[in-house]
Design a protein around this motif. Structure first.
Motif, PDB file in Angstrom:
ATOM      1  N   PRO A 195      48.182  41.608  37.234  1.00  0.00           N
ATOM      2  CA  PRO A 195      48.008  43.065  37.278  1.00  0.00           C
ATOM      3  C   PRO A 195      48.028  43.562  38.721  1.00  0.00           C
ATOM      4  CG  PRO A 195      46.376  42.042  35.839  1.00  0.00           C
ATOM      5  CD  PRO A 195      47.041  40.933  36.586  1.00  0.00           C
ATOM      6  N   SER A 196      48.583  44.735  38.920  1.00  0.00           N
ATOM      7  CA  SER A 196      48.622  45.318  40.258  1.00  0.00           C
ATOM      8  C   SER A 196      48.089  46.741  40.206  1.00  0.00           C
ATOM      9  CB  SER A 196      50.048  45.304  40.818  1.00  0.00           C
ATOM     10  OG  SER A 196      50.916  46.052  39.994  1.00  0.00           O
ATOM     11  N   PHE A 197      47.424  47.136  41.279  1.00  0.00           N
ATOM     12  CA  PHE A 197      46.844  48.470  41.371  1.00  0.00           C
ATOM     13  C   PHE A 197      47.251  49.094  42.701  1.00  0.00           C
ATOM     14  CE2 PHE A 197      43.918  45.781  38.948  1.00  0.00           C
ATOM     15  CZ  PHE A 197      43.837  46.483  37.752  1.00  0.00           C
ATOM     16  N   ARG A 198      47.521  50.381  42.657  1.00  0.00           N
ATOM     17  CA  ARG A 198      47.879  51.110  43.869  1.00  0.00           C
ATOM     18  C   ARG A 198      47.114  52.429  43.890  1.00  0.00           C
ATOM     19  NH1 ARG A 198      52.126  51.238  47.440  1.00  0.00           N
ATOM     20  NH2 ARG A 198      53.211  49.628  46.243  1.00  0.00           N
ATOM     21  N   TYR A 199      46.450  52.673  45.006  1.00  0.00           N
ATOM     22  CA  TYR A 199      45.716  53.930  45.127  1.00  0.00           C
ATOM     23  C   TYR A 199      46.681  55.112  45.016  1.00  0.00           C
ATOM     24  CZ  TYR A 199      42.867  57.675  47.045  1.00  0.00           C
ATOM     25  OH  TYR A 199      42.203  58.855  47.226  1.00  0.00           O
ATOM     26  N   GLY A 200      46.311  56.072  44.173  1.00  0.00           N
ATOM     27  CA  GLY A 200      47.163  57.233  43.963  1.00  0.00           C
ATOM     28  C   GLY A 200      48.153  57.055  42.840  1.00  0.00           C
ATOM     29  N   PRO A 293      32.526  44.689  48.368  1.00  0.00           N
ATOM     30  CA  PRO A 293      33.129  44.869  47.042  1.00  0.00           C
ATOM     31  C   PRO A 293      34.004  46.117  46.993  1.00  0.00           C
ATOM     32  CG  PRO A 293      30.875  45.659  47.018  1.00  0.00           C
ATOM     33  CD  PRO A 293      31.096  45.036  48.379  1.00  0.00           C
ATOM     34  N   ILE A 294      35.008  46.062  46.163  1.00  0.00           N
ATOM     35  CA  ILE A 294      35.855  47.228  45.904  1.00  0.00           C
ATOM     36  C   ILE A 294      35.728  47.560  44.421  1.00  0.00           C
ATOM     37  CG2 ILE A 294      38.217  48.110  45.819  1.00  0.00           C
ATOM     38  CD1 ILE A 294      38.863  46.361  48.214  1.00  0.00           C
ATOM     39  N   THR A 295      35.398  48.799  44.131  1.00  0.00           N
ATOM     40  CA  THR A 295      35.259  49.251  42.747  1.00  0.00           C
ATOM     41  C   THR A 295      36.317  50.307  42.469  1.00  0.00           C
ATOM     42  OG1 THR A 295      32.867  48.866  42.824  1.00  0.00           O
ATOM     43  CG2 THR A 295      33.708  50.237  41.033  1.00  0.00           C
ATOM     44  N   ILE A 296      37.098  50.073  41.427  1.00  0.00           N
ATOM     45  CA  ILE A 296      38.134  51.034  41.062  1.00  0.00           C
ATOM     46  C   ILE A 296      37.956  51.440  39.604  1.00  0.00           C
ATOM     47  CG2 ILE A 296      39.796  50.151  42.739  1.00  0.00           C
ATOM     48  CD1 ILE A 296      41.223  48.712  40.456  1.00  0.00           C
ATOM     49  N   THR A 297      38.365  52.657  39.295  1.00  0.00           N
ATOM     50  CA  THR A 297      38.371  53.149  37.919  1.00  0.00           C
ATOM     51  C   THR A 297      39.803  53.491  37.550  1.00  0.00           C
ATOM     52  OG1 THR A 297      36.141  54.063  38.147  1.00  0.00           O
ATOM     53  CG2 THR A 297      37.488  54.880  36.325  1.00  0.00           C
ATOM     54  N   LEU A 317      45.984  44.398  44.933  1.00  0.00           N
ATOM     55  CA  LEU A 317      45.532  45.763  45.189  1.00  0.00           C
ATOM     56  C   LEU A 317      46.206  46.314  46.443  1.00  0.00           C
ATOM     57  CD1 LEU A 317      43.508  48.156  44.717  1.00  0.00           C
ATOM     58  CD2 LEU A 317      41.948  46.927  46.247  1.00  0.00           C
ATOM     59  N   THR A 318      46.782  47.511  46.320  1.00  0.00           N
ATOM     60  CA  THR A 318      47.287  48.232  47.482  1.00  0.00           C
ATOM     61  C   THR A 318      46.274  49.315  47.826  1.00  0.00           C
ATOM     62  OG1 THR A 318      49.587  47.836  46.822  1.00  0.00           O
ATOM     63  CG2 THR A 318      49.179  49.574  48.443  1.00  0.00           C
ATOM     64  N   LYS A 319      45.653  49.183  48.989  1.00  0.00           N
ATOM     65  CA  LYS A 319      44.574  50.078  49.390  1.00  0.00           C
ATOM     66  C   LYS A 319      45.122  51.428  49.873  1.00  0.00           C
ATOM     67  CE  LYS A 319      41.554  46.272  50.862  1.00  0.00           C
ATOM     68  NZ  LYS A 319      40.680  45.776  51.962  1.00  0.00           N
ATOM     69  N   PRO A 320      44.227  52.411  50.050  1.00  0.00           N
ATOM     70  CA  PRO A 320      44.666  53.725  50.537  1.00  0.00           C
ATOM     71  C   PRO A 320      45.393  53.664  51.876  1.00  0.00           C
ATOM     72  CG  PRO A 320      42.459  53.887  49.630  1.00  0.00           C
ATOM     73  CD  PRO A 320      42.805  52.433  49.642  1.00  0.00           C
ATOM     74  N   GLY A 322      47.438  51.407  52.741  1.00  0.00           N
ATOM     75  CA  GLY A 322      48.712  50.724  52.554  1.00  0.00           C
ATOM     76  C   GLY A 322      48.637  49.214  52.607  1.00  0.00           C
ATOM     77  N   SER A 323      47.505  48.651  53.036  1.00  0.00           N
ATOM     78  CA  SER A 323      47.372  47.194  53.093  1.00  0.00           C
ATOM     79  C   SER A 323      47.197  46.623  51.693  1.00  0.00           C
ATOM     80  CB  SER A 323      46.179  46.805  53.966  1.00  0.00           C
ATOM     81  OG  SER A 323      44.962  47.265  53.403  1.00  0.00           O
ATOM     82  N   ARG A 324      47.583  45.363  51.541  1.00  0.00           N
ATOM     83  CA  ARG A 324      47.491  44.700  50.239  1.00  0.00           C
ATOM     84  C   ARG A 324      46.434  43.605  50.285  1.00  0.00           C
ATOM     85  NH1 ARG A 324      52.134  44.888  46.891  1.00  0.00           N
ATOM     86  NH2 ARG A 324      51.972  42.662  46.463  1.00  0.00           N
ATOM     87  N   ALA A 325      45.792  43.384  49.149  1.00  0.00           N
ATOM     88  CA  ALA A 325      44.753  42.357  49.066  1.00  0.00           C
ATOM     89  C   ALA A 325      44.877  41.619  47.741  1.00  0.00           C
ATOM     90  CB  ALA A 325      43.370  42.985  49.193  1.00  0.00           C
ATOM     91  N   ASP A 326      44.665  40.305  47.801  1.00  0.00           N
ATOM     92  CA  ASP A 326      44.647  39.459  46.607  1.00  0.00           C
ATOM     93  C   ASP A 326      43.187  39.252  46.233  1.00  0.00           C
ATOM     94  OD1 ASP A 326      45.203  37.689  44.558  1.00  0.00           O
ATOM     95  OD2 ASP A 326      45.389  35.960  45.898  1.00  0.00           O
ATOM     96  N   LEU A 327      42.750  39.835  45.120  1.00  0.00           N
ATOM     97  CA  LEU A 327      41.344  39.817  44.737  1.00  0.00           C
ATOM     98  C   LEU A 327      41.180  39.326  43.302  1.00  0.00           C
ATOM     99  CD1 LEU A 327      40.435  43.291  46.289  1.00  0.00           C
ATOM    100  CD2 LEU A 327      39.873  41.048  47.253  1.00  0.00           C
ATOM    101  N   VAL A 328      39.920  39.211  42.887  1.00  0.00           N
ATOM    102  CA  VAL A 328      39.600  38.732  41.539  1.00  0.00           C
ATOM    103  C   VAL A 328      38.705  39.757  40.852  1.00  0.00           C
ATOM    104  CG1 VAL A 328      38.525  36.892  40.182  1.00  0.00           C
ATOM    105  CG2 VAL A 328      39.756  36.330  42.295  1.00  0.00           C
ATOM    106  N   ILE A 329      38.975  40.014  39.576  1.00  0.00           N
ATOM    107  CA  ILE A 329      38.098  40.901  38.803  1.00  0.00           C
ATOM    108  C   ILE A 329      36.797  40.160  38.527  1.00  0.00           C
ATOM    109  CG2 ILE A 329      37.777  42.151  36.643  1.00  0.00           C
ATOM    110  CD1 ILE A 329      40.783  42.503  36.463  1.00  0.00           C
ATOM    111  N   ALA A 330      35.704  40.654  39.120  1.00  0.00           N
ATOM    112  CA  ALA A 330      34.399  40.025  38.929  1.00  0.00           C
ATOM    113  C   ALA A 330      33.669  40.621  37.735  1.00  0.00           C
ATOM    114  CB  ALA A 330      33.552  40.169  40.187  1.00  0.00           C
TER     115      ALA A 330
END
Length: 377
Positions: A195-200, A293-297, A317-320, A322-330
C-alpha cells in the motif's frame, strides 16, 4: 443487480446475525492484545433488535466477506432517553483470556515431552499455553520454528506474559488475528502489493510527531555488583569498582545532541554480555522510532489493491515535504458512522517494533546462584 457493499459490517452473536449498526470503532495492533470492536445503534434500526444476548456469548465480525474479529461479547449497554433507545456492544478477541487469566502451569508442564538438550519448539509450547482457552497458534511460514532448550515460568504468570518471554527469547513477535488466535511472526517485509499513501491524495489527515522524551544520547549496560553497592565512595578501590561495573556495551542516539545518559542493568546469566550488546542497540532504535510516530487518516478501510488495512503491513508514505519513507502499520482503527467510513493508521519504523532481547530465565537463575555462591566465598 446491485453490488454487495464490501465494507458492510456483519456481526454474529450466538449464530444470530445483526446488521444496521450506526457507529462502530474497531481496534487492532501489533502490540495490542486483544483486538476489539465497539458498536452502537438505535433499536429501531438494528435488525433482530428483539434478541437478548448474554455477555460471554461467542461472536464474529465480518467486514463485507472478510473476517476481522472472532471472540466473545464482552459487554452490553442500553441507553434510553427522549431521543431514542440505543444498544451498545463491545466484542473482544478470544485472546482476551490470555491476558486476563493465569496460565496455571508450572515449568514441568510446559517442558514435558522435551528434554534439557533438545527442548520443545516454540509453537508447541505456545500451543500448550493457549489450548485450554480455545485459542490456536499459527506460525508465519517464513519462520523456522525454533527450539527452546530450557525455560522456567512462575505459577502466577498469565499465558500472555509467558508467550511474550518465549518469543522475545528467540527474537520473534506474536500478534492477535482475525480468527482470535495467536500468530507468531516477525516485522513484515515489503510485499509485491505494498500500500502507498501520499499527502493530499489518499490521506485526509496527517500528523507527524517528534519528541526527545525517553530518548538518551548514550545508553550503557552496566553490572550491578554487590561490592559497588556496599562500598563507600571514599573506598580506596572505588575507581576500580566503577570500572568493573562497565560491560563495554553501549549505543548512541545521533538525534540527541546534549548529554543525556541512561544506564541499564546487565541481566544475570548474560554470558559475554551478548544480550546486553543487543539490548542497548534495541533501546536506541525503539526509543527513537517510537518518539516519531506518524498518524494518518484515510477514506474507507481498504487499500488500492482491495485489501483491508491490517497491522504489520509494510507501506510506502510520501510526506508533505515530498520525502518518502518505508514504514509499518503498527495500529489500525476502523471508524464507521453516518459521516462515512475512515481508517486511522499509526505508522512506525520497523526497528521500533522488534522485540526486546532478553536472557533465558533459567540462565538468570543460574547467574543469581553463581553470584550468591561467589558472595559466600
Amino acid at each position: 443487480m446491485s453490488k454487495t457493499d464490501p465494507n458492510a459490517l456483519k456481526v454474529t452473536i450466538d449464530n444470530h446475525e445483526l446488521t444496521g449498526w450506526q457507529h462502530y470503532s474497531y481496534h487492532a495492533g501489533i502490540d495490542l492484545i486483544p483486538w476489539q470492536i465497539s458498536l452502537s445503534a438505535t433499536l429501531h434500526q438494528l435488525d433482530n433488535h428483539d434478541l437478548e444476548f448474554t455477555v460471554g456469548a461467542s461472536a464474529t465480525v465480518m467486514m463485507g466477506e472478510t473476517l476481522i474479529l472472532t471472540g466473545y461479547l464482552v459487554s452490553t449497554s442500553e441507553s434510553i432517553n427522549a431521543h431514542g433507545h440505543t444498544m451498545s456492544l463491545i466484542i473482544g478477541s478470544k485472546t482476551q483470556d490470555l491476558t486476563d487469566c493465569s496460565a496455571s502451569l508450572v515449568t514441568s508442564d510446559l517442558t514435558l515431552g522435551g528434554n534439557e538438550n533438545n527442548g520443545r519448539t516454540l509453537s508447541n509450547m505456545v500451543t500448550q499455553l493457549c489450548a485450554p482457552f480455545g485459542v490456536s497458534v499459527t506460525v508465519d511460514p517464513q519462520i523456522d520454528n525454533p527450539v527452546i532448550p530450557l525455560f522456567a515460568i512462575n505459577l502466577t504468570e498469565t499465558p500472555y506474559a509467558i508467550i511474550d518471554r518465549l518469543c522475545r527469547q528467540v527474537g520473534l513477535l506474536f500478534t492477535d488475528s482475525a480468527e482470535g488466535n495467536i500468530h507468531i511472526t516477525t516485522v513484515q517485509k515489503a510485499a509485491e502489493k505494498t500500500p502507498s499513501f501520499r499527502y493530499g491524495d489518499t490521506i485526509e489527515e496527517y500528523e507527524e510527531q517528534h519528541s526527545t522524551t525517553n530518548r538518551y544520547s548514550v545508553i550503557k549496560a552496566v553490572l550491578q555488583t554487590s561490592n559497588l553497592l556496599s562500598s563507600e565512595p571514599n573506598s580506596a578501590d572505588y575507581v576500580s569498582q566503577i570500572k568493573a561495573s562497565e560491560s563495554g556495551k553501549q549505543a548512541t542516539d545521533p538525534g540527541i545532541t546534549r548529554y543525556r545518559p541512561l544506564l541499564i542493568p546487565v541481566d544475570l546469566g548474560d554470558a559475554n554480555f551478548d544480550v546486553a550488546g543487543k539490548r542497548v542497540l534495541w533501546e536506541v532504535a525503539r526509543r527513537s522510532g517510537r518518539s516519531q510516530p506518524i498518524t494518518i487518516t484515510v477514506s474507507g478501510h481498504r487499500d488500492e489493491h482491495g485489501a483491508l488495512y491490517t497491522p504489520n503491513t509494510r507501506v510506502t508514505l510520501t510526506k508533505p515535504n515530498g520525502s518518502r519513507a518505508d514504514l509499518v502499520i503498527a495500529n489500525v482503527t476502523y471508524e464507521g458512522s453516518a459521516n462515512g467510513r475512515r481508517t486511522q493508521l499509526t505508522l512506525l519504523t520497523s526497528a521500533s517494533l522488534t522485540p526486546q532481547p532478553i536472557v533465558n530465565k533459567v540462565n538468570q537463575k543460574a547467574g543469581a546462584a553463581a553470584q550468591n555462591d561467589s558472595a559466600r566465598h
